[in-house]
Design an enzyme around this catalytic site. Sequence first.
Site, PDB file in Angstrom:
ATOM      1  N   CYS A 229      -9.216   5.970  -0.543  1.00  0.00           N
ATOM      2  CA  CYS A 229      -9.537   6.750  -1.750  1.00  0.00           C
ATOM      3  C   CYS A 229     -10.979   6.526  -2.191  1.00  0.00           C
ATOM      4  O   CYS A 229     -11.520   5.434  -2.053  1.00  0.00           O
ATOM      5  CB  CYS A 229      -8.583   6.388  -2.870  1.00  0.00           C
ATOM      6  SG  CYS A 229      -6.860   6.728  -2.500  1.00  0.00           S
TER       7      CYS A 229
ATOM      8  N   SER B 255      -2.552   0.911 -10.515  1.00  0.00           N
ATOM      9  CA  SER B 255      -3.497   1.312  -9.480  1.00  0.00           C
ATOM     10  C   SER B 255      -4.893   0.915  -9.917  1.00  0.00           C
ATOM     11  O   SER B 255      -5.195   0.866 -11.112  1.00  0.00           O
ATOM     12  CB  SER B 255      -3.421   2.828  -9.270  1.00  0.00           C
ATOM     13  OG  SER B 255      -4.538   3.282  -8.551  1.00  0.00           O
TER      14      SER B 255
ATOM     15  N   GLU C  61       3.610   0.650  -8.816  1.00  0.00           N
ATOM     16  CA  GLU C  61       2.433   0.908  -9.645  1.00  0.00           C
ATOM     17  C   GLU C  61       2.792   1.808 -10.819  1.00  0.00           C
ATOM     18  O   GLU C  61       3.542   2.772 -10.670  1.00  0.00           O
ATOM     19  CB  GLU C  61       1.340   1.610  -8.828  1.00  0.00           C
ATOM     20  CG  GLU C  61       0.666   0.728  -7.817  1.00  0.00           C
ATOM     21  CD  GLU C  61      -0.396   1.478  -7.046  1.00  0.00           C
ATOM     22  OE1 GLU C  61      -1.173   0.803  -6.351  1.00  0.00           O
ATOM     23  OE2 GLU C  61      -0.452   2.712  -7.122  1.00  0.00           O
TER      24      GLU C  61
ATOM     25  N   CYS D  83      -6.046   0.430   3.690  1.00  0.00           N
ATOM     26  CA  CYS D  83      -5.421   0.733   2.405  1.00  0.00           C
ATOM     27  C   CYS D  83      -4.825  -0.480   1.706  1.00  0.00           C
ATOM     28  O   CYS D  83      -4.862  -1.590   2.209  1.00  0.00           O
ATOM     29  CB  CYS D  83      -4.408   1.855   2.594  1.00  0.00           C
ATOM     30  SG  CYS D  83      -5.228   3.386   3.118  1.00  0.00           S
ATOM     31  N   ASP D  84      -4.211  -0.203   0.548  1.00  0.00           N
ATOM     32  CA  ASP D  84      -3.930  -1.207  -0.471  1.00  0.00           C
ATOM     33  C   ASP D  84      -3.234  -2.477   0.029  1.00  0.00           C
ATOM     34  O   ASP D  84      -3.634  -3.576  -0.307  1.00  0.00           O
ATOM     35  CB  ASP D  84      -3.057  -0.595  -1.568  1.00  0.00           C
ATOM     36  CG  ASP D  84      -3.776   0.494  -2.349  1.00  0.00           C
ATOM     37  OD1 ASP D  84      -4.579   1.211  -1.740  1.00  0.00           O
ATOM     38  OD2 ASP D  84      -3.520   0.639  -3.552  1.00  0.00           O
ATOM     39  N   LYS D  85      -2.155  -2.336   0.783  1.00  0.00           N
ATOM     40  CA  LYS D  85      -1.382  -3.507   1.195  1.00  0.00           C
ATOM     41  C   LYS D  85      -1.694  -3.930   2.621  1.00  0.00           C
ATOM     42  O   LYS D  85      -1.410  -5.065   3.015  1.00  0.00           O
ATOM     43  CB  LYS D  85       0.120  -3.227   1.067  1.00  0.00           C
ATOM     44  CG  LYS D  85       0.539  -2.688  -0.287  1.00  0.00           C
ATOM     45  CD  LYS D  85       0.068  -3.555  -1.438  1.00  0.00           C
ATOM     46  CE  LYS D  85       0.227  -2.855  -2.769  1.00  0.00           C
ATOM     47  NZ  LYS D  85      -0.647  -1.697  -2.960  1.00  0.00           N
TER      48      LYS D  85
ATOM     49  N   ASP E  74      -0.076   4.223  -0.533  1.00  0.00           N
ATOM     50  CA  ASP E  74       0.367   4.155  -1.931  1.00  0.00           C
ATOM     51  C   ASP E  74       0.362   5.532  -2.590  1.00  0.00           C
ATOM     52  O   ASP E  74       1.268   5.872  -3.353  1.00  0.00           O
ATOM     53  CB  ASP E  74      -0.552   3.231  -2.738  1.00  0.00           C
ATOM     54  CG  ASP E  74      -0.396   1.776  -2.365  1.00  0.00           C
ATOM     55  OD1 ASP E  74      -0.506   1.461  -1.172  1.00  0.00           O
ATOM     56  OD2 ASP E  74      -0.184   0.959  -3.266  1.00  0.00           O
TER      57      ASP E  74
END
Length: 523
Positions: A159, A439, A413, A86-88, A45
């Site tokens: 992150c 985010s 985002e 990570c995010d997805k 992202d």
Amino acid sequence: MGIANSWNELVPGHFNLRQVGESVKKGIHMAGGTAVEFGLIAACDGTAQGHKGMHYILPSRDMIANDIEIMVEAHQLDAIVMLGSCDKIFPAMLMAAARLDIPAIILPGGPMLGGEVFDGRKSDLTTMSESLGMLKAGKITEDVCHRLENTCGPTCGSCSFLGTANTMCSLSEAIGMTLPNGALTPAVYSERLRLGESTGFAIMNMVKNSITARDIITIDAIKNAIRVLMAIGGSTNAVLHLSALAHELDISAETMMDLYEELSDSTPQIVKVNPAAKFDMEDFHRAGGIPQVMHEISGLLEKGALTVTGQTVGENLAAMNLLYQPNRDIIKPLETPFAPQGGIAILKGNIAPKSGVTKPAAILPEMRHFTGKAVCFDSEDAAEEAILAGDIKPGDVLVIRYEGPKGGPGMREMFKAMKYLYGMGLASNTAIITDGRFSGTNNGCFVGHISPEAAEGGPIAALRDGDLITIDIPNKTIHAHVTDEEIAQRLQQWQAPKRKFTKGILGIYSQLASSAHEGAVLK
């Protein structure tokens, strides 16, 4: 035993997964199994910000789930270990596990360490956007920005703040699909490799005892995940992904919205970390991490829920062995929480009849009731240009629309818009509402995931510059001071915009993606 590994050299959160994968193989081999590894796509992202790449991020979730399904079913694997961060990617792996219903474990790569101290806290990858806003406002020099470029992301890992990546890893641990301490042990700690070996042993134990993913991912497990989400003040995107996971289990969107509301009201927020405080994920881990959080709220949890250890949540908590001393500046006891209610709230009103999602955990108390005038933008890019040009004033409510699952497409985002407002000193006197998303690192006054989205003719499409808008988080409402008759009249004159993409995955996604309140799943 399949190992679905999303290792690549593009994504900081996945850079160490080759080593983690080797550790998993050792555990499987020592426990008498045969490990076969295959690769998965994984997009970052953070790298996708600021250009058309962000359109592809949310669609990648469903693509990854499909890829895992195809590899497992085509080769009839006995079990699957999934490595991601990570995010997805992590939500995709949870969705695939629920869909396949074979023995399955998910192991993250772990968060990165924090960078140089800047603006009162250790810097992270989003600090660059904040610093650009500060540079534009004349608060810092270019030299400071250049130094941050080389110091804000010092290691591999997801992150270093409580964004969507670390939130979803935490919720996987709460659901029981990740070993205890698997979520937040930093990527560069040796414990991360030991977790790999332990995961190899654990998947073999699941096979021998015929424990499958759906024995673990139940409605009780999802309730535990929502409790932990509220307690830690995690990313608003978790609502999107838990709803998508529930879809795999045939749990309705309406049931999930009721659960978010009910469990938010009855779950105190006991954790404050970046973006709600100066502490990062390493600090959170050393304060006890998710095991300590679940210990503190154990009276609210479904302790009989099964986990990948082969033990229940209650049994795991009884055997909990903390490596570090609890830090009460980060994780509070249930009796003295940071806030009496959860860190995520679902809002409804004439702008958002189905839902809107916000994060009071990252919003100053004085900003939780905000009334201002609408300034409407039909894309994220137009809003960002206006912010940096100095066109946004205190008291404005930025309306960023046509950024939902269909309209974006891909529900980009609104990360940079919030960071620019922060950098220019406008975070505490303006607000953003959007049918896009945010985010997990954002703070300020914001409401995302507004459903129905503008591209489907939702009421957000009817808003005009100057309309008065009230965001009332304590009462869970979002309201435009416009009559229902006026909104209906405006929508009669509204015309659906042409789709931005008609070919490739974005063309498919813009046709098939469902509303955000349904998890933006393909239907």
